[in-house]
Motif scaffolding. Sequence first.
Motif, PDB file in Angstrom:
ATOM      1  N   ALA A 149      67.547  81.172  53.169  1.00  0.00           N
ATOM      2  CA  ALA A 149      67.201  81.500  54.554  1.00  0.00           C
ATOM      3  C   ALA A 149      65.754  81.986  54.668  1.00  0.00           C
ATOM      4  O   ALA A 149      65.081  81.722  55.673  1.00  0.00           O
ATOM      5  CB  ALA A 149      68.152  82.560  55.099  1.00  0.00           C
ATOM      6  N   ILE A 150      65.271  82.684  53.647  1.00  0.00           N
ATOM      7  CA  ILE A 150      63.865  83.090  53.646  1.00  0.00           C
ATOM      8  C   ILE A 150      62.969  81.853  53.648  1.00  0.00           C
ATOM      9  O   ILE A 150      61.920  81.820  54.296  1.00  0.00           O
ATOM     10  CB  ILE A 150      63.552  83.978  52.425  1.00  0.00           C
ATOM     11  CG1 ILE A 150      64.434  85.232  52.435  1.00  0.00           C
ATOM     12  CG2 ILE A 150      62.082  84.364  52.398  1.00  0.00           C
ATOM     13  CD1 ILE A 150      64.206  86.144  53.611  1.00  0.00           C
ATOM     14  N   VAL A 151      63.386  80.808  52.934  1.00  0.00           N
ATOM     15  CA  VAL A 151      62.648  79.543  52.932  1.00  0.00           C
ATOM     16  C   VAL A 151      62.551  78.992  54.352  1.00  0.00           C
ATOM     17  O   VAL A 151      61.478  78.578  54.812  1.00  0.00           O
ATOM     18  CB  VAL A 151      63.312  78.521  52.000  1.00  0.00           C
ATOM     19  CG1 VAL A 151      62.689  77.142  52.182  1.00  0.00           C
ATOM     20  CG2 VAL A 151      63.195  78.967  50.545  1.00  0.00           C
ATOM     21  N   VAL A 152      63.668  78.975  55.069  1.00  0.00           N
ATOM     22  CA  VAL A 152      63.667  78.464  56.443  1.00  0.00           C
ATOM     23  C   VAL A 152      62.767  79.312  57.328  1.00  0.00           C
ATOM     24  O   VAL A 152      62.033  78.791  58.182  1.00  0.00           O
ATOM     25  CB  VAL A 152      65.106  78.415  57.002  1.00  0.00           C
ATOM     26  CG1 VAL A 152      65.095  78.053  58.489  1.00  0.00           C
ATOM     27  CG2 VAL A 152      65.935  77.396  56.234  1.00  0.00           C
ATOM     28  N   MET A 153      62.776  80.630  57.126  1.00  0.00           N
ATOM     29  CA  MET A 153      61.881  81.492  57.891  1.00  0.00           C
ATOM     30  C   MET A 153      60.424  81.112  57.662  1.00  0.00           C
ATOM     31  O   MET A 153      59.611  81.098  58.597  1.00  0.00           O
ATOM     32  CB  MET A 153      62.116  82.956  57.509  1.00  0.00           C
ATOM     33  CG  MET A 153      63.417  83.539  58.024  1.00  0.00           C
ATOM     34  SD  MET A 153      63.731  85.221  57.394  1.00  0.00           S
ATOM     35  CE  MET A 153      62.255  86.085  57.948  1.00  0.00           C
ATOM     36  N   ARG A 154      60.079  80.783  56.445  1.00  0.00           N
ATOM     37  CA  ARG A 154      58.696  80.394  56.147  1.00  0.00           C
ATOM     38  C   ARG A 154      58.324  79.070  56.812  1.00  0.00           C
ATOM     39  O   ARG A 154      57.185  78.876  57.234  1.00  0.00           O
ATOM     40  CB  ARG A 154      58.485  80.302  54.637  1.00  0.00           C
ATOM     41  CG  ARG A 154      58.420  81.657  53.949  1.00  0.00           C
ATOM     42  CD  ARG A 154      57.959  81.538  52.506  1.00  0.00           C
ATOM     43  NE  ARG A 154      57.793  82.852  51.895  1.00  0.00           N
ATOM     44  CZ  ARG A 154      56.685  83.594  51.997  1.00  0.00           C
ATOM     45  NH1 ARG A 154      55.644  83.129  52.652  1.00  0.00           N
ATOM     46  NH2 ARG A 154      56.618  84.775  51.427  1.00  0.00           N
ATOM     47  N   THR A 155      59.275  78.148  56.904  1.00  0.00           N
ATOM     48  CA  THR A 155      58.957  76.862  57.541  1.00  0.00           C
ATOM     49  C   THR A 155      58.615  77.048  59.016  1.00  0.00           C
ATOM     50  O   THR A 155      57.895  76.219  59.595  1.00  0.00           O
ATOM     51  CB  THR A 155      60.118  75.862  57.413  1.00  0.00           C
ATOM     52  OG1 THR A 155      61.254  76.321  58.170  1.00  0.00           O
ATOM     53  CG2 THR A 155      60.515  75.662  55.964  1.00  0.00           C
ATOM     54  N   GLU A 156      59.105  78.104  59.638  1.00  0.00           N
ATOM     55  CA  GLU A 156      58.834  78.326  61.057  1.00  0.00           C
ATOM     56  C   GLU A 156      57.359  78.587  61.331  1.00  0.00           C
ATOM     57  O   GLU A 156      56.895  78.424  62.468  1.00  0.00           O
ATOM     58  CB  GLU A 156      59.670  79.497  61.571  1.00  0.00           C
ATOM     59  CG  GLU A 156      61.167  79.238  61.586  1.00  0.00           C
ATOM     60  CD  GLU A 156      61.960  80.415  62.114  1.00  0.00           C
ATOM     61  OE1 GLU A 156      63.070  80.193  62.618  1.00  0.00           O
ATOM     62  OE2 GLU A 156      61.456  81.560  62.038  1.00  0.00           O
ATOM     63  N   THR A 157      56.615  78.989  60.326  1.00  0.00           N
ATOM     64  CA  THR A 157      55.191  79.277  60.504  1.00  0.00           C
ATOM     65  C   THR A 157      54.302  78.100  60.120  1.00  0.00           C
ATOM     66  O   THR A 157      53.081  78.173  60.264  1.00  0.00           O
ATOM     67  CB  THR A 157      54.782  80.503  59.660  1.00  0.00           C
ATOM     68  OG1 THR A 157      54.898  80.175  58.262  1.00  0.00           O
ATOM     69  CG2 THR A 157      55.682  81.691  59.965  1.00  0.00           C
ATOM     70  N   GLN A 270      73.241  95.045  52.213  1.00  0.00           N
ATOM     71  CA  GLN A 270      71.909  94.740  52.716  1.00  0.00           C
ATOM     72  C   GLN A 270      71.999  93.699  53.831  1.00  0.00           C
ATOM     73  O   GLN A 270      72.894  92.849  53.822  1.00  0.00           O
ATOM     74  CB  GLN A 270      71.028  94.211  51.582  1.00  0.00           C
ATOM     75  CG  GLN A 270      70.814  95.203  50.447  1.00  0.00           C
ATOM     76  CD  GLN A 270      69.913  94.651  49.364  1.00  0.00           C
ATOM     77  OE1 GLN A 270      69.161  93.705  49.571  1.00  0.00           O
ATOM     78  NE2 GLN A 270      69.985  95.244  48.185  1.00  0.00           N
ATOM     79  N   PRO A 271      71.087  93.722  54.798  1.00  0.00           N
ATOM     80  CA  PRO A 271      71.085  92.692  55.848  1.00  0.00           C
ATOM     81  C   PRO A 271      70.965  91.304  55.240  1.00  0.00           C
ATOM     82  O   PRO A 271      70.200  91.086  54.300  1.00  0.00           O
ATOM     83  CB  PRO A 271      69.853  93.040  56.687  1.00  0.00           C
ATOM     84  CG  PRO A 271      69.609  94.491  56.425  1.00  0.00           C
ATOM     85  CD  PRO A 271      70.027  94.730  55.002  1.00  0.00           C
ATOM     86  N   MET A 272      71.720  90.349  55.788  1.00  0.00           N
ATOM     87  CA  MET A 272      71.762  89.007  55.227  1.00  0.00           C
ATOM     88  C   MET A 272      71.025  88.020  56.132  1.00  0.00           C
ATOM     89  O   MET A 272      71.523  87.669  57.207  1.00  0.00           O
ATOM     90  CB  MET A 272      73.214  88.548  55.050  1.00  0.00           C
ATOM     91  CG  MET A 272      74.020  89.368  54.061  1.00  0.00           C
ATOM     92  SD  MET A 272      75.661  88.659  53.712  1.00  0.00           S
ATOM     93  CE  MET A 272      76.458  88.803  55.322  1.00  0.00           C
ATOM     94  N   PRO A 273      69.841  87.549  55.718  1.00  0.00           N
ATOM     95  CA  PRO A 273      69.212  86.456  56.472  1.00  0.00           C
ATOM     96  C   PRO A 273      70.041  85.189  56.309  1.00  0.00           C
ATOM     97  O   PRO A 273      70.583  84.925  55.236  1.00  0.00           O
ATOM     98  CB  PRO A 273      67.834  86.324  55.827  1.00  0.00           C
ATOM     99  CG  PRO A 273      68.007  86.855  54.434  1.00  0.00           C
ATOM    100  CD  PRO A 273      69.044  87.938  54.544  1.00  0.00           C
ATOM    101  N   MET A 274      70.137  84.420  57.387  1.00  0.00           N
ATOM    102  CA  MET A 274      71.064  83.286  57.366  1.00  0.00           C
ATOM    103  C   MET A 274      70.591  82.197  58.328  1.00  0.00           C
ATOM    104  O   MET A 274      70.043  82.494  59.382  1.00  0.00           O
ATOM    105  CB  MET A 274      72.446  83.793  57.798  1.00  0.00           C
ATOM    106  CG  MET A 274      73.601  82.869  57.638  1.00  0.00           C
ATOM    107  SD  MET A 274      75.131  83.711  58.182  1.00  0.00           S
ATOM    108  CE  MET A 274      74.820  85.410  57.669  1.00  0.00           C
TER     109      MET A 274
END
Length: 304
Positions: A149-157, A270-274
């Motif tokens: 999910a962190i990978v997907v967050m990076r693609t947003e930028t 811990q909070p789970m990015p998804m």
Amino acid sequence: MRVKVIINPRSGKGRGREQTDVIGALGKRYGELDIYPTQRPGHGRVLAAAAAAEGYDLVAAAGGDGTVHEVVSGLVDAGGGERAALPLGILPIGSGNDLAYGLDILDKLERAVQRLFNGQPRTVDMGRVTDDRGRSEIFHNNLGIGFDAIVVMRTETMKRLSGFPMYLTAVMQTILFHYGAPPMEILFDGEAVNQRALFLYVGVGPRGGSGFLLTPDALRDDDQLDTCTVNPVGRVTMLYMLTRVMKGTHVTSRHVTMRRNREIAVRSPQPMPMYVDGEMFAYPRDNVHEVTITSMPAALQVMV
């Protein structure tokens, strides 16, 4: 036969806008086809939900997996939340076309338009995720928790890259600058597993991220969700595993566990990015600590 095409003009770095007239001209050869461009995020869902009441026989998503996700979500809304109200057609003109890949319908546009009218419906499964605040979302292809999910967050930028190069770059950046393996309690059809996990990936189909075969043996009509749970590993091992994931050969690695289940419950302190279908469902700031993921058997018909 009446077909409603919902097109994302921004898909494929603007390719959707260029293809609108082409799709319209091709559609006239086979039947009645109306094109509705999306105007904002979530608009495809609204347009798809209205299609049955408007008298359409089929709704086609022209774009990538994000467009397909919106259209399928709207069809499920119109169907009462359990299955799509109308069959789905796909015109795979986006930068990521993982559902089309899994159904072996990555054809040129002329053949794809023809299939809307002359294809055969194939019944496939989907999945649903519900979090600890009662939010619920369907997914037609995949879901990821953690590193993925962190990978997907990076693609947003990323504005200049698309498709597989974008995801690969985001993966490399995440390997270099983010490393976390939070503790998770995971129930696979009630069987408890407690471990630290780099990420948990859930696949209805075999491919995600425009080319990563994380669940290469996933079947779309078995009422099962395939999962790949990745143990904490070092960065060098992650880079090596990356090459195997592209080929789907990671399934024999001691660093991963492959499973197939109908229901998966995940909890973490811990909070789970998804994400679902390449779109973020929960950011770390959303503070999601618990989700339930279930199979939706025979929930969608796709023209193939």
